[in-house]
Write an enzyme that holds these catalytic residues in place. Structure first.
Site: not given
Ligand code: ISL
Ligand code: CA
Length: 536
Positions: A95, A194, A247, A316-317
């Protein structure tokens, strides 16, 4: 490198497997489970961040991109993981967070000195009338600026301890090229990048009014952002034949196609969010009842119009997919139905740890059980806004990222760790766990394995065309064909019995029920039918 007929498996290291009983998943734990991952038929592991991090956002706040978080092990462990995985024919994708670092990163510490060359690694601005430089808001709720001791503010699109980098600074880009090569030289085969379409900020003007993410139009998929991706691809990724999955937040199909690179390639694949947004209004904290029809329509549109998709229902989100797009009461049926979609649509499938055994959202009873920074922020913010407590609790239960982060359920007795887990395990691990599912030929896990092996053997199911046949009433039917072999897939995304008159003739290759008369579909029934090609 080829990625179109590969199966990806996402590991969230902190919650996967603990090897030394401190309650925290680690790299040795992953190594001990490589045979399990192999047994699924996985080719690629996407590893959520394992870099040094103070864990404000569990690894998405990186304090050193070239070292391993001590809680997860050592560099030697990481190298061993790469080697062992390779021996099994599995590649590793790391990542990469380029939008921000941790506030503990040496660059950020140095940047506090206004005369340091590192000042320009970040985005500082002086106060405007004693207040924030502009009206931007962050992804995690609240203002996107934090004041420093010297009175200036720094930008953070995420948490306060995740200061945004200045990608207009050539030195920052060079630093990332160096970091990428460092890992590629160790044998990793790609990066999941990311929030990669918001890394370049065009201007720092006020944003126009929006309920969430004020300022978005100044940094969303900017022209220079595209240029940066093209460069990284040409200068770093291509020489290593490595792959990238970006992403990409809030993109339309057209924007997605642009990020894949219409004229010149930028990313191999992208994670879009459109299907994940079908059960929410404006943002994920405001969920509506899940409407299969809407979900199916979005899937269909992306299948028809994007040149190549990633296929994912969890990460994971996100909350667990059965709890969200299926029904917990029909765990087995809806889990298998979702698996059927995931592995027969056109695109590269990504399975998130635990999805393959049908893990569900967490069963926590108190806000104290949750640990995620975003959850905590929203809990506090919604209180400040006087949302009723029952409503706030429902928001957290339905949407907290901890739903996906509770430890992997290996067996009925805390197979994750003998120590106290850093985040509570679901009580349902007694019934929902790898050990039990491995023994049961009718389990969700066994179904995943069968599906993966069917997909891998079939050119039609991987590279073949996608043609929608029916997308109404919560039913989705489509055809996959390469001209030699033709499959029809039919799923019922509802808990109701549904009549379906267009059942094709052919051989049922896989189904989540005992095949019967084929006049109607049972709750969450899924069918893969191979049809004779001369019939078409
Ligand atoms: O789950 C979300 C917040 O409500 C998404 O908007 C998320 O923040 C967005 O997809 C970005 O995610 C990625 O970057 C973030 C990190 O916290 C997440 O785990 C990652 O997948 C910041 O680095
Ligand atoms: Ca551990």
């Amino acid at each position: 490198m080829d990625y179109q007929n590969k199966i990806f498996y996402q590991i969230y290291p902190r919650s996967f497997k603990d090897s030394n009983q401190d309650g925290i998943g680690d790299i040795k734990g992953i190594i001990s489970k490589l045979d399990y991952i192999k047994s699924l038929g996985v080719d690629f592991i996407w590893l959520s961040p394992v870099y040094a991090s103070p864990n404000a956002d569990f690894g998405y706040d990186i304090s050193d991109y070239k070292s391993i978080n001590k809680e997860y092990g050592s560099m030697a462990d990481m190298e061993l993981l790469i080697t062992k995985a390779k021996e099994l024919g599995i590649s590793i994708m790391m990542d990469l967070v380029m939008n921000h670092t941790s506030s503990e990163h040496a660059w950020f510490k140095a940047s506090k000195d206004k005369n340091s060359p590192y000042r320009d690694f970040y985005i500082y601005k002086d106060a405007k009338n004693g207040k924030e430089p502009n009206n931007w808001t962050s992804f995690f709720g609240g203002k996107a600026w934090t004041k420093t001791d010297d009175g200036d503010y720094y930008l953070h699109l995420f948490a306060t301890n995740q200061p945004d980098l200045n990608l207009k600074n050539e030195a920052v880009i060079e630093a990332f090229k160096d970091i990428m090569r460092f890992w590629l030289d160790k044998g990793i085969k790609g990066f999941r990048c990311d929030v990669v379409n918001v890394i370049h900020k065009d201007s720092l003007e006020d944003g126009r009014w929006r309920l969430v993410l004020k300022g978005l139009e100044h940094y969303h998929s900017t022209k220079q952002n595209h240029e940066i991706l093209k460069r990284l691809r040409k200068e770093v990724m291509e020489p290593y034949d490595a792959i990238t999955v970006g992403e990409t937040v809030l993109v339309s199909i057209q924007e997605a196609e642009e990020l894949l690179g219409i004229k010149e390639k930028e990313l191999d694949m992208i994670f879009s969010f459109a299907h994940m947004e079908t059960d929410q209004i404006n943002n994920k904290w405001f969920r509506t009842k899940f409407k299969p029809k809407k979900f199916i329509k979005v899937l269909k549109d992306w299948q028809v119009n994007l040149s190549w998709n990633t296929l994912y229902f969890e990460n994971h989100d996100q909350p667990r997919s059965i709890s969200r797009f299926g029904k917990e009461y029909y765990r087995k049926e809806s889990g298998k139905m979702l698996a059927t979609l995931l592995l027969t649509l056109r695109g590269t499938p990504f399975i998130y740890q635990g999805q393959e055994i049908g893990m569900l959202n967490v069963d926590y009873k108190s806000i104290e059980d949750f640990v995620d920074v975003e959850t905590k922020n929203i809990w506090a913010l919604s209180k400040k806004l006087h949302f009723p407590k029952w409503y706030r609790w429902r928001m957290i239960q339905k949407s907290s990222r901890d739903n996906a982060r509770s430890p992997m359920q290996w067996d009925a007795k805390q197979g994750f760790s003998k120590g106290k887990p850093w985040l509570k395990i679901n009580k349902n691990e007694k019934n929902i766990n790898v050990e039990a599912e491995e023994k049961d030929p009718n389990s969700i896990l066994s179904y995943y394995k069968r599906l993966i092996s069917i997909r891998k053997k079939s050119n039609a199911l991987t590279l073949g065309d996608f043609k929608p046949l029916y997308a109404k009433r919560g039913l989705f039917a489509y055809e996959r064909t390469d001209g030699v072999q033709t499959y029809v897939v039919i799923v019922n995304m509802t808990k109701k019995y549904k009549r379906f008159k267009r059942m094709p003739q052919g051989v049922i290759v896989l189904t989540n029920y005992k095949p019967e008369g084929l006049k109607h579909l049972r709750p969450f029934e899924a069918l893969i039918i191979e049809v004779e090609k001369n019939e078409k």
